[in-house]
Scaffold this motif. Structure first.
Motif, PDB file in Angstrom:
ATOM      1  N   PHE A   4     -12.786 -52.919 -23.371  1.00 45.67           N
ATOM      2  CA  PHE A   4     -13.954 -53.318 -23.936  1.00 45.67           C
ATOM      3  C   PHE A   4     -14.436 -54.791 -23.716  1.00 45.67           C
ATOM      4  O   PHE A   4     -13.658 -55.513 -23.427  1.00 45.67           O
ATOM      5  CB  PHE A   4     -14.014 -53.017 -25.277  1.00 45.67           C
ATOM      6  CG  PHE A   4     -13.352 -53.890 -26.146  1.00 45.67           C
ATOM      7  CD1 PHE A   4     -12.068 -53.437 -26.730  1.00 45.67           C
ATOM      8  CD2 PHE A   4     -13.612 -55.122 -26.763  1.00 45.67           C
ATOM      9  CE1 PHE A   4     -11.240 -54.160 -27.590  1.00 45.67           C
ATOM     10  CE2 PHE A   4     -12.991 -55.819 -27.696  1.00 45.67           C
ATOM     11  CZ  PHE A   4     -11.751 -55.501 -27.934  1.00 45.67           C
ATOM     12  N   PHE A   6     -16.750 -57.972 -26.003  1.00 46.11           N
ATOM     13  CA  PHE A   6     -17.374 -58.061 -27.245  1.00 46.11           C
ATOM     14  C   PHE A   6     -17.908 -59.431 -27.080  1.00 46.11           C
ATOM     15  O   PHE A   6     -17.204 -60.425 -26.851  1.00 46.11           O
ATOM     16  CB  PHE A   6     -16.249 -57.982 -28.346  1.00 46.11           C
ATOM     17  CG  PHE A   6     -16.773 -58.204 -29.672  1.00 46.11           C
ATOM     18  CD1 PHE A   6     -17.671 -57.391 -30.554  1.00 46.11           C
ATOM     19  CD2 PHE A   6     -16.590 -59.629 -30.083  1.00 46.11           C
ATOM     20  CE1 PHE A   6     -18.057 -57.789 -31.491  1.00 46.11           C
ATOM     21  CE2 PHE A   6     -17.175 -60.161 -31.464  1.00 46.11           C
ATOM     22  CZ  PHE A   6     -17.815 -59.243 -32.109  1.00 46.11           C
ATOM     23  N   TYR A   7     -19.079 -59.192 -27.501  1.00 49.54           N
ATOM     24  CA  TYR A   7     -20.094 -60.441 -27.370  1.00 49.54           C
ATOM     25  C   TYR A   7     -20.913 -60.246 -28.551  1.00 49.54           C
ATOM     26  O   TYR A   7     -21.785 -59.821 -28.740  1.00 49.54           O
ATOM     27  CB  TYR A   7     -20.666 -60.852 -26.026  1.00 49.54           C
ATOM     28  CG  TYR A   7     -21.643 -62.038 -25.602  1.00 49.54           C
ATOM     29  CD1 TYR A   7     -20.962 -63.099 -25.895  1.00 49.54           C
ATOM     30  CD2 TYR A   7     -22.886 -61.651 -25.217  1.00 49.54           C
ATOM     31  CE1 TYR A   7     -21.695 -64.325 -25.383  1.00 49.54           C
ATOM     32  CE2 TYR A   7     -23.626 -62.901 -25.247  1.00 49.54           C
ATOM     33  CZ  TYR A   7     -23.115 -64.098 -25.197  1.00 49.54           C
ATOM     34  OH  TYR A   7     -23.688 -65.284 -24.737  1.00 49.54           O
ATOM     35  N   PRO A   9     -22.821 -63.844 -29.982  1.00 45.98           N
ATOM     36  CA  PRO A   9     -23.272 -64.960 -30.042  1.00 45.98           C
ATOM     37  C   PRO A   9     -24.111 -65.603 -31.197  1.00 45.98           C
ATOM     38  O   PRO A   9     -24.596 -66.687 -31.225  1.00 45.98           O
ATOM     39  CB  PRO A   9     -23.575 -65.439 -28.529  1.00 45.98           C
ATOM     40  CG  PRO A   9     -24.543 -64.197 -28.529  1.00 45.98           C
ATOM     41  CD  PRO A   9     -23.433 -62.923 -28.849  1.00 45.98           C
ATOM     42  N   THR A  10     -24.646 -64.580 -31.923  1.00 44.31           N
ATOM     43  CA  THR A  10     -25.632 -64.959 -32.706  1.00 44.31           C
ATOM     44  C   THR A  10     -25.311 -66.041 -33.907  1.00 44.31           C
ATOM     45  O   THR A  10     -23.904 -66.057 -34.438  1.00 44.31           O
ATOM     46  CB  THR A  10     -26.155 -63.505 -33.745  1.00 44.31           C
ATOM     47  OG1 THR A  10     -26.688 -62.628 -32.807  1.00 44.31           O
ATOM     48  CG2 THR A  10     -27.043 -64.279 -34.908  1.00 44.31           C
TER      49      THR A  10
ATOM     50  N   TYR B   7     -20.509 -68.594 -36.392  1.00 46.71           N
ATOM     51  CA  TYR B   7     -20.743 -68.890 -35.160  1.00 46.71           C
ATOM     52  C   TYR B   7     -19.552 -68.336 -34.237  1.00 46.71           C
ATOM     53  O   TYR B   7     -18.538 -69.299 -34.179  1.00 46.71           O
ATOM     54  CB  TYR B   7     -21.457 -70.237 -34.872  1.00 46.71           C
ATOM     55  CG  TYR B   7     -22.122 -70.478 -33.391  1.00 46.71           C
ATOM     56  CD1 TYR B   7     -22.784 -69.594 -32.748  1.00 46.71           C
ATOM     57  CD2 TYR B   7     -21.499 -71.552 -32.552  1.00 46.71           C
ATOM     58  CE1 TYR B   7     -23.384 -69.922 -31.489  1.00 46.71           C
ATOM     59  CE2 TYR B   7     -22.275 -71.788 -31.359  1.00 46.71           C
ATOM     60  CZ  TYR B   7     -22.869 -71.020 -30.730  1.00 46.71           C
ATOM     61  OH  TYR B   7     -23.313 -71.200 -29.750  1.00 46.71           O
ATOM     62  N   SER B   8     -19.458 -67.571 -33.532  1.00 48.42           N
ATOM     63  CA  SER B   8     -18.375 -66.956 -32.753  1.00 48.42           C
ATOM     64  C   SER B   8     -19.004 -66.515 -31.352  1.00 48.42           C
ATOM     65  O   SER B   8     -18.968 -65.510 -30.843  1.00 48.42           O
ATOM     66  CB  SER B   8     -17.626 -65.946 -33.447  1.00 48.42           C
ATOM     67  OG  SER B   8     -16.541 -65.603 -32.718  1.00 48.42           O
ATOM     68  N   PRO B   9     -19.348 -67.409 -30.335  1.00 48.26           N
ATOM     69  CA  PRO B   9     -19.997 -67.055 -29.372  1.00 48.26           C
ATOM     70  C   PRO B   9     -19.308 -66.555 -28.218  1.00 48.26           C
ATOM     71  O   PRO B   9     -19.703 -66.361 -27.017  1.00 48.26           O
ATOM     72  CB  PRO B   9     -20.963 -68.244 -28.984  1.00 48.26           C
ATOM     73  CG  PRO B   9     -20.215 -69.173 -29.397  1.00 48.26           C
ATOM     74  CD  PRO B   9     -19.549 -68.869 -30.599  1.00 48.26           C
ATOM     75  N   THR B  10     -17.824 -66.798 -28.262  1.00 54.76           N
ATOM     76  CA  THR B  10     -16.940 -66.501 -27.292  1.00 54.76           C
ATOM     77  C   THR B  10     -17.119 -65.032 -26.719  1.00 54.76           C
ATOM     78  O   THR B  10     -17.204 -64.130 -27.406  1.00 54.76           O
ATOM     79  CB  THR B  10     -15.545 -66.622 -27.636  1.00 54.76           C
ATOM     80  OG1 THR B  10     -15.408 -68.036 -28.024  1.00 54.76           O
ATOM     81  CG2 THR B  10     -14.550 -66.371 -26.363  1.00 54.76           C
ATOM     82  N   GLN B  11     -17.207 -64.960 -25.303  1.00 52.03           N
ATOM     83  CA  GLN B  11     -17.296 -63.595 -24.770  1.00 52.03           C
ATOM     84  C   GLN B  11     -15.809 -62.871 -24.393  1.00 52.03           C
ATOM     85  O   GLN B  11     -15.005 -63.889 -23.787  1.00 52.03           O
ATOM     86  CB  GLN B  11     -17.893 -63.782 -23.176  1.00 52.03           C
ATOM     87  CG  GLN B  11     -17.782 -62.680 -22.257  1.00 52.03           C
ATOM     88  CD  GLN B  11     -18.674 -61.450 -22.778  1.00 52.03           C
ATOM     89  OE1 GLN B  11     -19.906 -61.629 -22.598  1.00 52.03           O
ATOM     90  NE2 GLN B  11     -18.182 -60.327 -23.022  1.00 52.03           N
ATOM     91  N   PHE B  12     -15.468 -62.151 -25.293  1.00 52.70           N
ATOM     92  CA  PHE B  12     -14.251 -61.350 -25.215  1.00 52.70           C
ATOM     93  C   PHE B  12     -14.093 -60.272 -24.221  1.00 52.70           C
ATOM     94  O   PHE B  12     -14.930 -59.352 -24.277  1.00 52.70           O
ATOM     95  CB  PHE B  12     -13.682 -61.118 -26.481  1.00 52.70           C
ATOM     96  CG  PHE B  12     -13.503 -61.953 -27.459  1.00 52.70           C
ATOM     97  CD1 PHE B  12     -12.773 -62.996 -27.463  1.00 52.70           C
ATOM     98  CD2 PHE B  12     -14.509 -62.341 -28.368  1.00 52.70           C
ATOM     99  CE1 PHE B  12     -12.487 -63.975 -28.439  1.00 52.70           C
ATOM    100  CE2 PHE B  12     -14.279 -63.383 -29.494  1.00 52.70           C
ATOM    101  CZ  PHE B  12     -13.234 -64.048 -29.379  1.00 52.70           C
ATOM    102  N   VAL B  13     -12.952 -60.364 -23.152  1.00 55.11           N
ATOM    103  CA  VAL B  13     -13.074 -59.183 -22.452  1.00 55.11           C
ATOM    104  C   VAL B  13     -11.667 -58.779 -22.440  1.00 55.11           C
ATOM    105  O   VAL B  13     -10.548 -59.258 -22.193  1.00 55.11           O
ATOM    106  CB  VAL B  13     -13.370 -59.781 -20.798  1.00 55.11           C
ATOM    107  CG1 VAL B  13     -13.061 -58.687 -19.942  1.00 55.11           C
ATOM    108  CG2 VAL B  13     -14.818 -60.291 -20.761  1.00 55.11           C
ATOM    109  N   MET B 250      -9.649 -61.614 -34.518  1.00 58.85           N
ATOM    110  CA  MET B 250     -10.103 -61.279 -35.776  1.00 58.85           C
ATOM    111  C   MET B 250      -9.523 -62.325 -36.894  1.00 58.85           C
ATOM    112  O   MET B 250     -10.573 -62.359 -37.798  1.00 58.85           O
ATOM    113  CB  MET B 250     -10.611 -59.828 -36.169  1.00 58.85           C
ATOM    114  CG  MET B 250     -11.216 -58.883 -35.271  1.00 58.85           C
ATOM    115  SD  MET B 250     -13.064 -59.449 -35.204  1.00 58.85           S
ATOM    116  CE  MET B 250     -12.920 -60.475 -33.769  1.00 58.85           C
TER     117      MET B 250
END
Lengths: 391, 391
Positions: A4, A6-7, A9-10, B7-13, B250
């Motif tokens: 998956f 998960f993003y 960014p709000t 605020y947790s804007p990291t893009q997780f892949v 998390m």
């Protein structure tokens, strides 16, 4: 667990008096001319809209207003909003309200920068570009403040459909639990139900071995079970409102739904009810979920038993797990009833003779071909059976 | 609940083979010349580094390499990295490794664009600007892949201190649980311990009525209790690795720690152990936490009883809740021991005669004035008592 991305960014700004930061946040995310989008008179009467305007004024940000968003927001106002934004050179859409207002704002934001008809997105086209959106949330419910989703009802045919795309994720969301204290108990309970539906729809998965997200969903459901009655008993309980509000956001930003298949049959089946009868979405879900879950039970008894034991405190019947599973669904139904939600078709104003029409739109409307799919697949006959179970 | 911003804007892949997306992600976040930062030989030997290079090559992105990050990463290599980046015109720092490598990468990223000594940030100056950082995680532990934090050991004096700032939050983090399957059991268990410490340190709060975050923390602890033994039993259990990996992220991106005071005394007390003895941070925590918790128990018996009942399955002793509370701490200690962690001072290589030195650095080093604070406040005498309790 499935692969998956998960993003989320709000930027969330949570707590008392945080609406006073709206102007600074709009500026931070590049807005200079704002569409202030809202619903009925409550945000005007409560003085919230004035406080927001003051905050925009303080930053020298100009704005135009568009109120009148209805629950189950309509395409008509979206077209109006798109025209207004184009005419006025709006570069930021600020929603002040609940999920309906936010969804309408997202639709406008996507439509303004799109050459075609915004409804294309609700027919399945992914939203790739939009004006930036911010929100000031006034009800804990839809989770739209942290989601990439929007649901709109198309007035010609009353189709209720969703669209999605990271471009419409709010840049910021202001969450002040105190703003929700003036909500009528029925709206509060409908919001609680919607949040629990977002959790159940993620819980009902065909993926195996997804303990971390199972546990996170259970945690948020347990929070609702604990805080729901407290807030119904005392609408001014700030702490209970705060716990519900953060749970509502976490329930739908998908941190607890990643890497697993999800259900969404209850939402799909309910959408036709609120589209036809204009009932509160949460109220429609309260009627829909127990019936859908009972129909789904035999597909995965152990999953329903798990939530029964872990969330509803049922004793596991190791000889007859299906009894535990059913007990959990009944406990949920009783909970919904206890916080003031309808649990039968009639209470929604729904009528048996409408079932064929509901089923036809549900299974054949807007590109579907005779069935809907989620935790299980349902054909027209089965959908009719489920609507009948609600009676 | 206290007011907060999240605020947790990291893009997780997340998932299998996702390291092949590194090149595309670096490009998406504006990188054209990369510092590839890593630790010892394992990422080289396993072929991971080559796969990452191939992915960068495919996007036409050039890179320079800097390996050699040690556990408890040192200031010396950070200075070296900063010089290298300046000389080579690097515009993106890509960490391939665990928390130590990521923390070192964050320090370099902040130092490159700062005129003064990067150590200023570890003395309390907030990081406002940095080169973009990306990560490819090889151990579930520190949570640095989704946090705004970095911990570095200053070699002149062996001070271990943290710095923070949204600017060093990774732009993206690639989480492939399969990459963690080759870890030795001891490292895996140390990672599990670190994750559980991040959860306990958030759980031990003086805030009241924070049910939603309590429940979320319990959910993640329960996940570790369930998955920890499975992965120690079978290191190749991908599903267990995946559940632990997402729980680790998390646990530390703070979605479960917002709006509440937190503890962090165990981390603070442990930092001196790993700085002096160079033990694994997780191993140090396994020794530290039970002692600290026993010392803290009388401060809030019901909080320790709550985690004992909800996570460790203890029966509540309503006449003597302090017994339940203690039972929970002992259950945690037994769990740590069962997955192969040390639980005494001696097992770490620590010595009683070092305690005065440990306490002095802990309570007076680098700007502190005779005490440390978290869930409770501890003076030098109390810190010495806690170190002795570990023996």
């Amino acid at each position: 667990m499935e692969n998956f991305a998960f993003y989320s960014p709000t930027q969330f700004v949570f707590g008392k008096d945080t609406e006073s930061e709206a102007g600074k946040l709009v500026k931070r995310f590049g807005g200079s001319k704002v569409l202030l989008h809202f619903g009925g008179g409550s945000v005007v009467k409560s003085g919230l809209l004035d406080r927001v305007k003051k905050s925009l004024d303080a930053e020298g940000i100009s704005y135009v207003e568009l109120g009148g968003v209805m629950p189950n927001p309509r395409s008509g106002l979206v077209y109006e909003g798109i025209d207004l934004c184009k005419k006025e050179g709006v570069d930021f859409v600020l929603a002040v309200g609940g999920g309906s207002t936010i969804d309408s704002a997202k639709a406008i934001a996507a439509g303004v920068v799109y050459d075609g008809d915004f409804w294309d997105f609700y027919r399945g086209k992914r939203i790739e570009e939009a004006l930036p959106v911010g929100t000031i949330l006034t009800i804990a419910a839809a989770g739209s403040e942290g989601s990439p989703d929007s649901v709109i009802t198309y007035e010609d045919g009353m189709y209720k459909r969703g669209a999605s795309g990271d471009a419409i994720r709010p840049k910021f969301s202001i969450l002040n639990p105190a703003l929700t204290q003036t909500l009528p108990p029925y709206q509060t309970a409908a919001g609680i139900t919607d949040i629990m539906a977002h959790l159940y729809e993620r819980y009902l998965t065909n993926s195996k071995d997804v303990e971390v997200t199972d546990r996170m969903i259970e945690a948020l459901l347990l929070t609702m079970v604990h805080e729901g009655p407290r807030v119904i008993e005392n609408p001014n309980n700030y702490e209970a409102r705060a716990n519900i509000m953060w749970a509502g956001t976490m329930a739908h930003n998908n941190c607890c739904g990643v890497g697993r298949s999800q259900d969404w049959l209850s939402h799909t089946i309910e959408h036709e009810l609120s589209a036809l009868y204009d009932c509160a979405h949460g109220a429609g879900l309260a009627v829909t979920m127990p019936a859908v879950f009972k129909y789904e039970l035999s597909h995965d008894v152990m999953r329903f038993a798990k939530v029964a034991v872990r969330v509803w405190g049922c004793q596991m019947d190791f000889d007859h797990p299906e009894r535990t599973a059913l007990e959990g669904i009944n406990a949920f139904k009783n909970f919904l009833s206890s916080i003031g939600m309808p649990v039968t078709f009639g209470e929604l104003g729904a009528k048996e003779e409408d079932i064929p029409k509901l089923v036809d739109v549900l299974c054949n409307g807007d590109g579907r071909t005779g069935s809907i799919s989620g935790f299980i697949t349902l054909n027209e006959e089965e959908c009719a059976k489920i609507y009948k179970m609600m009676m």
